[in-house]
Design a protein around this motif. Structure first.
Motif, PDB file in Angstrom:
ATOM      1  N   MET A   1       0.947  -1.222  -0.079  1.00 54.68           N
ATOM      2  CA  MET A   1      -0.005   0.165  -0.028  1.00 54.68           C
ATOM      3  C   MET A   1       0.760   1.177  -0.074  1.00 54.68           C
ATOM      4  SD  MET A   1      -3.321  -0.948  -0.004  1.00 54.68           S
ATOM      5  CE  MET A   1      -4.548  -1.665   0.692  1.00 54.68           C
ATOM      6  N   ASN A   2       0.368   2.240  -0.001  1.00 51.12           N
ATOM      7  CA  ASN A   2       1.069   3.772   0.206  1.00 51.12           C
ATOM      8  C   ASN A   2       2.197   3.702  -0.785  1.00 51.12           C
ATOM      9  OD1 ASN A   2      -0.667   4.849   1.769  1.00 51.12           O
ATOM     10  ND2 ASN A   2       0.701   5.411   3.312  1.00 51.12           N
ATOM     11  N   GLU A   3       1.916   3.637  -1.932  1.00 50.76           N
ATOM     12  CA  GLU A   3       2.897   3.687  -3.087  1.00 50.76           C
ATOM     13  C   GLU A   3       3.437   5.413  -3.250  1.00 50.76           C
ATOM     14  OE1 GLU A   3       1.169   2.257  -6.567  1.00 50.76           O
ATOM     15  OE2 GLU A   3       0.268   0.625  -5.215  1.00 50.76           O
ATOM     16  N   PRO A   4       4.524   5.381  -3.944  1.00 55.37           N
ATOM     17  CA  PRO A   4       5.110   6.731  -3.919  1.00 55.37           C
ATOM     18  C   PRO A   4       4.291   7.575  -4.893  1.00 55.37           C
ATOM     19  CG  PRO A   4       6.473   4.881  -5.259  1.00 55.37           C
ATOM     20  CD  PRO A   4       5.321   4.209  -4.317  1.00 55.37           C
ATOM     21  N   GLY A   5       4.016   8.867  -4.540  1.00 59.04           N
ATOM     22  CA  GLY A   5       3.271   9.605  -4.973  1.00 59.04           C
ATOM     23  C   GLY A   5       1.729   9.562  -4.571  1.00 59.04           C
ATOM     24  N   ASN A   6       1.591   8.881  -3.627  1.00 56.53           N
ATOM     25  CA  ASN A   6       0.147   8.486  -3.713  1.00 56.53           C
ATOM     26  C   ASN A   6      -0.563   9.729  -2.957  1.00 56.53           C
ATOM     27  OD1 ASN A   6      -2.015   6.598  -3.862  1.00 56.53           O
ATOM     28  ND2 ASN A   6      -0.738   4.927  -3.109  1.00 56.53           N
ATOM     29  N   ASN A   8      -0.082  12.914  -3.221  1.00 58.47           N
ATOM     30  CA  ASN A   8      -0.188  13.808  -4.444  1.00 58.47           C
ATOM     31  C   ASN A   8      -1.591  13.131  -5.045  1.00 58.47           C
ATOM     32  OD1 ASN A   8       1.636  16.050  -5.057  1.00 58.47           O
ATOM     33  ND2 ASN A   8       2.996  14.191  -5.012  1.00 58.47           N
ATOM     34  N   GLN A   9      -1.676  12.186  -5.288  1.00 56.95           N
ATOM     35  CA  GLN A   9      -3.005  11.582  -5.992  1.00 56.95           C
ATOM     36  C   GLN A   9      -4.197  11.654  -5.098  1.00 56.95           C
ATOM     37  OE1 GLN A   9      -3.179  10.975  -9.129  1.00 56.95           O
ATOM     38  NE2 GLN A   9      -0.593  10.928  -9.657  1.00 56.95           N
ATOM     39  N   ARG A  10      -4.013  11.422  -3.860  1.00 56.52           N
ATOM     40  CA  ARG A  10      -5.097  11.536  -2.869  1.00 56.52           C
ATOM     41  C   ARG A  10      -5.709  13.132  -2.677  1.00 56.52           C
ATOM     42  NH1 ARG A  10      -5.006   7.135   1.475  1.00 56.52           N
ATOM     43  NH2 ARG A  10      -3.697   5.623   0.710  1.00 56.52           N
ATOM     44  N   VAL A  11      -4.452  13.850  -2.640  1.00 53.04           N
ATOM     45  CA  VAL A  11      -4.788  15.286  -2.433  1.00 53.04           C
ATOM     46  C   VAL A  11      -5.622  15.841  -3.842  1.00 53.04           C
ATOM     47  CG1 VAL A  11      -3.847  17.568  -2.291  1.00 53.04           C
ATOM     48  CG2 VAL A  11      -3.065  15.931  -0.895  1.00 53.04           C
ATOM     49  N   TYR A  12      -5.117  15.466  -5.093  1.00 47.51           N
ATOM     50  CA  TYR A  12      -6.030  15.920  -6.066  1.00 47.51           C
ATOM     51  C   TYR A  12      -7.332  15.313  -6.101  1.00 47.51           C
ATOM     52  CZ  TYR A  12      -1.318  16.848  -8.552  1.00 47.51           C
ATOM     53  OH  TYR A  12      -0.115  17.209  -8.810  1.00 47.51           O
ATOM     54  N   HIS A  13      -7.560  14.063  -5.830  1.00 44.94           N
ATOM     55  CA  HIS A  13      -8.950  13.478  -5.836  1.00 44.94           C
ATOM     56  C   HIS A  13     -10.009  14.150  -4.705  1.00 44.94           C
ATOM     57  CE1 HIS A  13     -11.252   9.939  -6.509  1.00 44.94           C
ATOM     58  NE2 HIS A  13     -10.640   9.902  -7.550  1.00 44.94           N
ATOM     59  N   ILE A  14      -9.343  14.428  -3.735  1.00 42.70           N
ATOM     60  CA  ILE A  14      -9.916  15.168  -2.435  1.00 42.70           C
ATOM     61  C   ILE A  14     -10.388  16.521  -3.154  1.00 42.70           C
ATOM     62  CG2 ILE A  14     -10.102  15.985  -0.211  1.00 42.70           C
ATOM     63  CD1 ILE A  14      -7.897  13.414   0.146  1.00 42.70           C
ATOM     64  N   VAL A  15      -9.348  17.239  -3.296  1.00 40.40           N
ATOM     65  CA  VAL A  15      -9.392  18.814  -3.776  1.00 40.40           C
ATOM     66  C   VAL A  15     -10.621  18.598  -4.933  1.00 40.40           C
ATOM     67  CG1 VAL A  15      -8.544  20.892  -4.564  1.00 40.40           C
ATOM     68  CG2 VAL A  15      -7.597  19.614  -2.764  1.00 40.40           C
ATOM     69  N   ALA A  16     -10.612  18.011  -5.683  1.00 35.02           N
ATOM     70  CA  ALA A  16     -11.493  17.917  -6.853  1.00 35.02           C
ATOM     71  C   ALA A  16     -13.136  17.580  -6.450  1.00 35.02           C
ATOM     72  CB  ALA A  16     -10.997  16.883  -8.026  1.00 35.02           C
ATOM     73  N   ARG A  31      -6.143  15.040   6.808  1.00 35.61           N
ATOM     74  CA  ARG A  31      -6.868  13.955   7.476  1.00 35.61           C
ATOM     75  C   ARG A  31      -7.380  13.110   6.451  1.00 35.61           C
ATOM     76  NH1 ARG A  31      -7.482  17.666  11.181  1.00 35.61           N
ATOM     77  NH2 ARG A  31      -9.387  18.864  10.136  1.00 35.61           N
ATOM     78  N   LEU A  32      -8.170  13.468   5.467  1.00 37.02           N
ATOM     79  CA  LEU A  32      -8.941  12.608   4.495  1.00 37.02           C
ATOM     80  C   LEU A  32      -7.928  11.940   3.684  1.00 37.02           C
ATOM     81  CD1 LEU A  32     -11.806  15.170   3.292  1.00 37.02           C
ATOM     82  CD2 LEU A  32     -11.849  13.399   4.733  1.00 37.02           C
ATOM     83  N   ALA A  33      -6.641  12.604   3.596  1.00 39.95           N
ATOM     84  CA  ALA A  33      -5.491  11.993   2.746  1.00 39.95           C
ATOM     85  C   ALA A  33      -5.014  10.770   3.466  1.00 39.95           C
ATOM     86  CB  ALA A  33      -4.661  12.709   1.932  1.00 39.95           C
ATOM     87  N   GLY A  34      -5.426  10.752   4.768  1.00 41.61           N
ATOM     88  CA  GLY A  34      -4.769   9.814   5.727  1.00 41.61           C
ATOM     89  C   GLY A  34      -3.240  10.118   6.419  1.00 41.61           C
ATOM     90  N   SER A  35      -3.001  11.280   5.948  1.00 42.10           N
ATOM     91  CA  SER A  35      -1.907  11.911   6.756  1.00 42.10           C
ATOM     92  C   SER A  35      -2.057  13.144   7.717  1.00 42.10           C
ATOM     93  CB  SER A  35      -0.751  12.204   5.854  1.00 42.10           C
ATOM     94  OG  SER A  35      -0.210  11.080   5.061  1.00 42.10           O
ATOM     95  N   PRO A  36      -2.651  13.017   8.783  1.00 41.89           N
ATOM     96  CA  PRO A  36      -3.303  14.229   9.620  1.00 41.89           C
ATOM     97  C   PRO A  36      -2.456  15.105   9.907  1.00 41.89           C
ATOM     98  CG  PRO A  36      -3.697  11.916  10.656  1.00 41.89           C
ATOM     99  CD  PRO A  36      -2.904  11.731   9.377  1.00 41.89           C
ATOM    100  N   ARG A  37      -0.956  14.767   9.776  1.00 45.78           N
ATOM    101  CA  ARG A  37      -0.072  15.935  10.140  1.00 45.78           C
ATOM    102  C   ARG A  37       0.589  16.427   9.225  1.00 45.78           C
ATOM    103  NH1 ARG A  37       0.614  14.984  15.988  1.00 45.78           N
ATOM    104  NH2 ARG A  37      -1.407  14.857  16.459  1.00 45.78           N
ATOM    105  N   ALA A  38      -0.093  16.332   7.906  1.00 48.31           N
ATOM    106  CA  ALA A  38       0.728  16.661   6.614  1.00 48.31           C
ATOM    107  C   ALA A  38       0.020  17.809   5.993  1.00 48.31           C
ATOM    108  CB  ALA A  38       1.054  15.545   5.778  1.00 48.31           C
ATOM    109  N   ALA A  39      -0.670  18.742   6.939  1.00 50.57           N
ATOM    110  CA  ALA A  39      -1.321  19.663   6.384  1.00 50.57           C
ATOM    111  C   ALA A  39      -0.253  20.550   5.529  1.00 50.57           C
ATOM    112  CB  ALA A  39      -2.064  20.541   7.410  1.00 50.57           C
ATOM    113  N   GLN A  41       1.926  19.960   3.660  1.00 49.94           N
ATOM    114  CA  GLN A  41       2.296  19.288   2.612  1.00 49.94           C
ATOM    115  C   GLN A  41       1.267  19.383   1.462  1.00 49.94           C
ATOM    116  OE1 GLN A  41       5.420  18.529   1.426  1.00 49.94           O
ATOM    117  NE2 GLN A  41       5.121  18.816   3.685  1.00 49.94           N
ATOM    118  N   VAL A  42      -0.185  19.482   2.200  1.00 52.99           N
ATOM    119  CA  VAL A  42      -1.129  19.754   1.243  1.00 52.99           C
ATOM    120  C   VAL A  42      -1.105  21.201   0.406  1.00 52.99           C
ATOM    121  CG1 VAL A  42      -3.743  20.346   0.819  1.00 52.99           C
ATOM    122  CG2 VAL A  42      -2.775  18.627   2.582  1.00 52.99           C
TER     123      VAL A  42
END
Length: 103
Positions: A1-6, A8-16, A31-39, A41-42
């Motif tokens: 799971m959690n492949e490289p670049g994932n 990014n992809q999650r963020v794209y998907h969520i924001v869209a 949080r929705l991307a599964g990394s609550p502490r990576a705000a 990074q968004v």
DNA sequence: ACCGTGACCCTCG
DNA sequence: ACGAGGGCCACGG
């Protein structure tokens, strides 16, 4: 799971998926991307969006409902939000209980 | 593989 | 209640 670049992809998907006329926060996207502490990074992802991207990046604001961009970019985001009917309060912040994704 | 970077956010005084 | 300070962590070079 959690492949490289994932992330990014999650963020794209969520924001869209943020509906027009609504906003959400960097922290919530994280949080929705599964990394609550990576705000932070968004913001990093959105900053490096490919030019001409049709992602509604302007619907992401900080935890206060304020715009974190500066200068010209600040104005662009503000304008985009206004044109969707989103209103700014006296403190120049968006009321998240009103315009937040969940409402 | 290391290192700087930062469109954030939480914790303390 | 509020501001400064620092932790955070994925990404690109």
């Amino acid at each position: 799971m959690n492949e490289p670049g994932n992330f990014n992809q999650r963020v794209y998907h969520i924001v869209a998926a943020i509906p027009e006329g609504r906003v959400t926060t960097y922290g919530e996207v994280a949080r929705l991307a599964g990394s609550p502490r990576a705000a932070r990074q968004v913001g990093g992802v959105l900053r490096r969006l490919p030019e001409g991207s049709r992602l509604p990046w302007h619907r992401v604001v900080n935890r206060h409902g304020g715009i974190s961009l500066q200068g010209e970019d600040f104005q662009r985001q503000r304008q985009a939000l206004l044109s969707e009917g989103i209103l700014f309060g006296p403190d120049s912040a968006i009321d998240l209980s009103r315009f937040g994704w969940k409402g």
